[in-house]
Design an enzyme around this catalytic site. Structure first.
Site, mmCIF file in Angstrom:
data_model
loop_
_atom_site.group_PDB
_atom_site.id
_atom_site.type_symbol
_atom_site.label_atom_id
_atom_site.label_comp_id
_atom_site.label_asym_id
_atom_site.label_seq_id
_atom_site.Cartn_x
_atom_site.Cartn_y
_atom_site.Cartn_z
ATOM 1 N N GLU A 322 0.809 -1.220 0.000
ATOM 2 C CA GLU A 322 0.000 0.000 0.000
ATOM 3 C C GLU A 322 0.841 1.268 0.000
ATOM 4 O OE1 GLU A 322 -3.856 -1.718 2.387
ATOM 5 O OE2 GLU A 322 -2.162 -1.086 3.587
HETATM 6 C C1 TNX Z 1 -4.311 -4.342 4.785
HETATM 7 S S1 TNX Z 1 -2.440 -6.494 4.488
HETATM 8 C C2 TNX Z 1 -3.054 -3.997 5.234
HETATM 9 C C3 TNX Z 1 -2.881 -3.577 6.625
HETATM 10 C C4 TNX Z 1 -4.187 -3.491 7.364
HETATM 11 C C5 TNX Z 1 -5.044 -4.670 7.000
HETATM 12 C C6 TNX Z 1 -6.336 -4.719 7.761
HETATM 13 C C7 TNX Z 1 -1.504 -5.414 4.260
HETATM 14 C C8 TNX Z 1 -0.242 -5.836 3.745
HETATM 15 N N1 TNX Z 1 -1.905 -4.177 4.531
HETATM 16 O O1 TNX Z 1 -2.219 -2.340 6.656
HETATM 17 O O2 TNX Z 1 -3.912 -3.493 8.728
HETATM 18 O O3 TNX Z 1 -5.328 -4.638 5.629
HETATM 19 O O4 TNX Z 1 -7.042 -5.896 7.493
#
Ligand code: TNX
Length: 513
Positions: A322
């Site tokens: 992300e």
């Molecule tokens: C996605 S999974 C994210 C996290 C959040 C999570 C909550 C991932 C690599 N990134 O930053 O905590 O979803 O479900």
């Protein structure tokens, strides 16, 4: 029609007749294990533990661990001696058990576990533990008898990497909570704990060369609570506790996104030289290290050096998910500089599968952690063709922060609602097209904590789904069977009650009592 009638008959039987008396009278059955072993051959009779039963072991650590598990509830001395009715041997195991498997033999005269490594003995000890009555988990003395059903189990894991992840960044969780989580995941033969040590809301590990990361960056959490961080002594204590359970800690510093806590701690890490305020919300994708500034790389190098120094295991996790506030070009530039830093410190890089981005070069030993929702991902396929291995953490199967159903109070829903059966009914070896089983290093169940503030919250979300994922990571595909699993899972509940684990009483599982 016939089948239907048979089904109805069986159903009627199941309702009228009591379930098989697997835990009646405190006795356990050889088949009552999670994860399911490769092979189980029950025999007549049982071994009974006595006050003077001695433990003999070729590995002092596993002997001390086993005695530590058995002494409180039995109240027995269980001395450790050169010879004993409980014998843990690093010889005589069949080659098929490999580096982590074991052979367990129980006769009325004694218990012998054979393995090729201490880790194998440790896994055999977890099986022995589950063959004893659930009350053996009690911290105070309980009445026996302490019987182990006779038979032979020969067992080894399907995947080398069997993981759990705890997000201590969104809500800080203290050392004692992490240690108890380690104790509990060990029971299901999980051998890696990935700690998500940094995120927008908090930096949780002391770094001497950049002290404000912890003192300022660690000073809050989601919702604005006091947060916290691990001193290096705390962290070493966690690593040592894990090592005694043959669990490897995988530390994660999430970069270049998910970095607001670091950016808030040091103005010079920001492209505009201005530190943002600390963040206590739950949004993702808004922060980025400044990939064009040289000090960013000095920072990452310093952090990695200190982190590697605290990490006996082979992996460091560098996040990479992300990074929406970083351009694709900057992301590749950054990753292509920092992954080799970890490699030069003797570590292999794990990253969320976004590190498979097109312009990112493969680093030796690189591992992608797949958290997507699809069954096909072209970038992951390409990275695998280039030599990357994959840890399977599909968010719609393994994310322990997803609600069980619409009535679950904690957790979120963005990936899926995940009831126990959803967490269990998939195959890590075939889940992703283009990722053959040979490229799957293992399986991990992440526990994100945006909504999970207390240890009770963690327990409720992890149990019983964590054992489901642990079984997928350990047990051979041939044992995969929901009908069997739900019965075996039900038999674990008295153990959790004795351990004080508050679990979700899923309506899918025939809990007893
Ligand atoms: C996605 S999974 C994210 C996290 C959040 C999570 C909550 C991932 C690599 N990134 O930053 O905590 O979803 O479900």
């Amino acid at each position: 029609m016939r089948l239907f009638a048979l089904g109805t008959l069986l159903l009627a039987f199941a309702v009228v007749a009591p379930p098989p008396a697997i835990v009646a009278h405190g006795r356990t059955a050889m088949h009552d294990l999670v994860p399911a072993p490769v092979s189980v051959r029950p025999a007549r009779g049982a071994f009974t533990l006595r006050p003077g039963t001695a433990i003999a072991s070729d590995d002092a650590g596993v002997a001390a661990y086993l005695a530590g598990v058995l002494r409180p509830a039995t109240g027995y001395a269980l001395p450790i001696r050169p010879k004993g009715a409980i014998s843990l041997r690093l010889e005589g195991a069949p080659a098929s058990v490999g580096p982590e498997g074991y052979q367990l033999d129980v006769t009325p005269r004694g218990v012998t576990i054979r393995a090729r490594t201490p880790a194998g003995l440790f896994n055999g000890v977890q099986t022995l533990r589950q063959l004893l009555p659930a009350s053996v988990e009690s911290p105070s003395v309980r009445p026996g008898p302490w019987q182990v059903p006779a038979g032979r189990i020969v067992d080894h894991p399907r995947f080398a990497y069997r993981g759990a992840m705890l997000d201590v960044a969104r809500h800080f969780h203290p050392v004692e909570t992490v240690k108890r989580y380690l104790d509990r995941i060990a029971l299901y033969k999980i051998n890696h704990l990935h700690l998500h040590l940094s995120d927008d809301q908090g930096w949780r590990i002391a770094i001497d060369s950049w002290p404000r990361l912890a003192t300022h960056g660690g000073s809050t959490q989601v919702g604005g609570g006091p947060g916290g961080y691990y001193t290096k002594a705390d962290y070493r204590e966690i690593v040592a506790h894990a090592a005694r359970r043959h669990i490897t800690i995988v530390p994660e510093i999430d970069v270049p996104g998910h970095t607001n806590a670091a950016l808030a701690s040091y103005a010079e890490l920001n492209c505009d030289g201005v530190a943002p305020p600390l963040y206590t919300g739950v949004k993702v994708g808004f922060s980025s290290l400044c990939t064009s500034k040289e000090i960013t790389y000095t920072f990452v190098r310093d952090v990695l050096r200190e982190l590697a120094e605290l990490t006996p295991g082979p992996y460091v996790h560098l996040g990479g998910d992300e990074a929406d506030a970083t351009s694709d070009a900057d992301f590749a530039t950054f990753v292509n500089r920092v992954h080799p830093m970890a490699v030069s410190l003797g570590k292999k890089v794990v990253g969320w599968h976004q590190i498979a981005a097109p312009d990112v070069r493969h680093s030796p030993g690189r591992v992608l952690q797949y958290w997507g929702l699809t069954s096909d991902d072209a970038t992951v396929t390409r990275a695998v063709a280039g030599g990357a291995k994959v840890i399977m953490s599909p968010a719609n199967k393994t994310y322990l922060d997803m609600k069980y159903d619409a009535t679950t109070k904690l957790g979120t829903t963005w990936a899926a609602l995940i009831e126990v059966r959803d967490a269990y009914d998939w195959d890590p070896g075939t889940h992703l097209a283009g990722v053959p089983e040979s490229a799957v290093l293992g399986v991990e169940a992440p526990l994100w904590t945006e909504t999970l503030a207390t240890e009770k919250d963690l327990e409720h979300m992890a149990f019983p789904r964590l054992p489901a994922v642990a079984e997928l990571a350990w047990s051979p595909r041939s044992t995969h069977d929901w009908a069997s699993f739900r019965e075996r899972l039900a038999a674990q509940a008295p153990r959790w009650q004795t351990l004080g684990i508050g679990f979700h009483r899923s309506p899918q599982v025939p809990w007893r009592a």
